[in-house]
Scaffold this active site. Structure first.
Site, PDB file in Angstrom:
ATOM      1  CG  HIS A  14      -1.877   1.138   1.269  1.00 34.40           C
ATOM      2  ND1 HIS A  14      -3.217   0.962   1.542  1.00 34.40           N
ATOM      3  CD2 HIS A  14      -1.718   2.484   1.078  1.00 34.40           C
ATOM      4  CE1 HIS A  14      -3.830   2.129   1.516  1.00 34.40           C
ATOM      5  NE2 HIS A  14      -2.938   3.072   1.241  1.00 34.40           N
ATOM      6  CG  HIS A  16      -0.794   7.048  -1.016  1.00 36.79           C
ATOM      7  ND1 HIS A  16      -2.016   7.156  -1.630  1.00 36.79           N
ATOM      8  CD2 HIS A  16      -1.017   6.368   0.144  1.00 36.79           C
ATOM      9  CE1 HIS A  16      -2.948   6.586  -0.877  1.00 36.79           C
ATOM     10  NE2 HIS A  16      -2.361   6.092   0.209  1.00 36.79           N
ATOM     11  CE  LYS A 100      -7.854   1.860  -0.716  1.00 32.80           C
ATOM     12  NZ  LYS A 100      -6.707   2.666  -0.337  1.00 32.80           N
ATOM     13  CG  HIS A 137      -9.948   4.226   3.208  1.00 35.28           C
ATOM     14  ND1 HIS A 137      -8.745   4.894   3.322  1.00 35.28           N
ATOM     15  CD2 HIS A 137     -10.726   4.679   4.227  1.00 35.28           C
ATOM     16  CE1 HIS A 137      -8.803   5.719   4.362  1.00 35.28           C
ATOM     17  NE2 HIS A 137      -9.999   5.612   4.929  1.00 35.28           N
ATOM     18  CG  HIS A 175      -5.000   2.082   5.711  1.00 32.65           C
ATOM     19  ND1 HIS A 175      -6.343   2.000   5.917  1.00 32.65           N
ATOM     20  CD2 HIS A 175      -4.853   2.854   4.609  1.00 32.65           C
ATOM     21  CE1 HIS A 175      -6.982   2.686   4.997  1.00 32.65           C
ATOM     22  NE2 HIS A 175      -6.084   3.203   4.186  1.00 32.65           N
ATOM     23  CG  ASP A 248      -1.632   4.822   4.011  1.00 31.72           C
ATOM     24  OD1 ASP A 248      -1.678   5.227   2.837  1.00 31.72           O
ATOM     25  OD2 ASP A 248      -2.429   5.166   4.887  1.00 31.72           O
ATOM     26  CG  HIS A 252      -0.028  15.153   2.141  1.00 27.82           C
ATOM     27  ND1 HIS A 252      -1.015  15.444   1.240  1.00 27.82           N
ATOM     28  CD2 HIS A 252      -0.385  13.966   2.695  1.00 27.82           C
ATOM     29  CE1 HIS A 252      -1.937  14.488   1.248  1.00 27.82           C
ATOM     30  NE2 HIS A 252      -1.571  13.573   2.128  1.00 27.82           N
TER      31      HIS A 252
HETATM   32  C1  NCD Z   1      -3.602   8.965   2.087  1.00 26.61           C
HETATM   33  C2  NCD Z   1      -3.135  10.001   1.070  1.00 26.61           C
HETATM   34  O1  NCD Z   1      -2.579  11.023   1.482  1.00 26.61           O
HETATM   35  O2  NCD Z   1      -3.282   9.790  -0.139  1.00 26.61           O
HETATM   36  N1  NCD Z   1      -3.650   9.574   3.375  1.00 26.61           N
HETATM   37  C3  NCD Z   1      -3.633   8.934   4.570  1.00 26.61           C
HETATM   38  O3  NCD Z   1      -3.788   9.605   5.593  1.00 26.61           O
HETATM   39  N2  NCD Z   1      -3.434   7.646   4.648  1.00 26.61           N
HETATM   40  C4  NCD Z   1      -4.903   8.393   1.670  1.00 26.61           C
HETATM   41  C5  NCD Z   1      -5.270   7.138   2.385  1.00 26.61           C
HETATM   42  O4  NCD Z   1      -4.672   6.104   2.190  1.00 26.61           O
HETATM   43  O5  NCD Z   1      -6.216   7.177   3.184  1.00 26.61           O
HETATM   44 ZN    ZN Z   2      -3.290   5.053   1.622  1.00 22.23          ZN
END
Ligand code: NCD
Ligand code: ZN
Length: 348
Positions: A14, A16, A100, A137, A175, A248, A252
């Site tokens: 998992h 991003h 997803k 999710h 998660h 996860d 940001h």
């Molecule tokens: C994830 C994201 O920033 O894309 N953020 C998070 O808090 N985990 C999205 C997600 O997986 O919920």
């Molecule tokens: Zn995520």
């Protein structure tokens, strides 16, 4: 005392990676340690069709020269308009591994998610038929439900009904953060798996809120009470086979986290293996780490584990850069707030 630990190269189930400048900055942090990763599709706009996933995959492979043999395992973002035939074609390509499910509005970039679960029934039935996992999710978005209860309520009111209505559908509870999710997972059959993040094994809601709010610990699902963290550690270190690492890791920009309305997401990729070794070492269960990072995930997804190995070495507390630079500003790296003694052996 164990001071060297050799594992099959891990995978991240998992992750991003985002796009553009952020993708270029964060990808090496994962590809350095991991062979493969399930790439989350919550871009803006989301990765919805097989064509979207193929184009995104090409951008990932082009993003960081020298990332070696890293293999992105693509996912499709389920919407109420998703076409079962497109999902089946994507699965048959071998390059798209899962779909997803984001309940609409549950988390970062989830506005196109599912509101009416009946509308996605034909897609779920097709996935059950072809053996393609649904990554979920698991939080309700009902305003009346307290944010700390959203996972447990989702299990009872959404997940369990979906699983009963779609026998044979493989589901990954993404998660997981609660003892309720641990219990539901343990009670499930071979078609039910779960990922656990690095940070949910290390921090609870006190770490996030006591002594001042820590925006870099804010993620979704939000971190819970200590007893839930302890249940997750017990699960992953117990040798249970249907649980695997999904970091996860969700970058940001620092300014977007340290804001009056800070984004959800913890960026843990650079330190994840050091953190996990610390958790398993602390629990006296280092011998279970490889199953969690490198064996259980491939087994659930029906693919071979990696042949290559990595080594972690225990020594003095490591130091690591607190931020990763991107073209648009820094991203803060997860700091678990305790010393980390295990480092990745680059020379191996
Ligand atoms: C994830 C994201 O920033 O894309 N953020 C998070 O808090 N985990 C999205 C997600 O997986 O919920
Ligand atoms: Zn995520």
């Amino acid at each position: 005392m164990t001071t060297r630990l050799t594992l099959r190269r891990p995978d991240d189930w998992h992750l991003h990676l985002r796009d553009g400048a952020m993708l270029r900055a964060v990808l090496p942090e994962t590809s350095h340690h991991f062979a493969r990763a399930i790439i989350m599709p919550n871009l803006v706009p989301p990765v919805v069709t097989m064509a979207d996933a193929m184009a995104y995959r090409d951008r990932i492979l082009a993003a960081a020269p020298g990332v070696g043999l890293f293999e992105p395992l693509m996912t499709l973002y389920l919407t109420e308009d998703t076409d079962p035939a497109d999902v089946a074609a994507a699965h048959a390509s071998g390059l798209v591994k899962a779909v997803k499910l984001y309940p609409a509005g549950a988390t970062t970039n989830s506005a196109s998610g599912v509101q009416d679960f009946d509308k996605v029934r034909p897609v779920l039935e097709k996935m059950a038929e072809i053996g393609m996992p649904l990554c979920v999710h698991g939080e309700v978005t009902t305003p009346e439900v307290d944010i700390f209860d959203r996972e447990a309520v989702f299990i009872d009111t959404v997940l369990d009904p979906i699983r009963r209505a779609t026998p044979g559908l493989k589901v990954v509870m993404e998660h997981i953060t609660t003892a309720e999710a641990v219990d539901y997972l343990r009670a499930g059959d071979a078609g039910l798996g779960a990922t656990v993040t690095t940070h949910h094994l290390m921090i609870n809601r006190n770490h996030m809120l006591v002594g001042g709010i820590k925006p870099h610990y804010y993620c979704l699902p939000v971190v819970k009470r200590e007893r839930h963290r302890a249940a997750l550690v017990e699960l992953v270190t117990s040798g249970f086979e249907r649980v695997f690492l999904g970091t996860d890791s969700a970058p940001h920009l620092k300014g977007d986290k340290q804001s009056a309305c800070g984004c959800a997401g913890v960026f843990s990729a650079p330190v994840t293996l050091s953190c996990l070794a610390e958790v398993f070492d602390e629990a006296g269960k280092l011998e279970q780490l490889e199953a969690f990072t490198s064996l259980n995930g491939p087994a659930f997804y029906g693919i071979a584990p990696n042949e290559e190995q990595i080594t972690l070495i225990k020594g003095d507390p490591i130091s690591y850069p607190p931020e990763l630079a991107t073209e648009n500003g820094p991203v803060v790296v997860f700091d678990p707030g305790c010393p980390l003694h295990w480092r990745f052996d680059d020379a191996y």
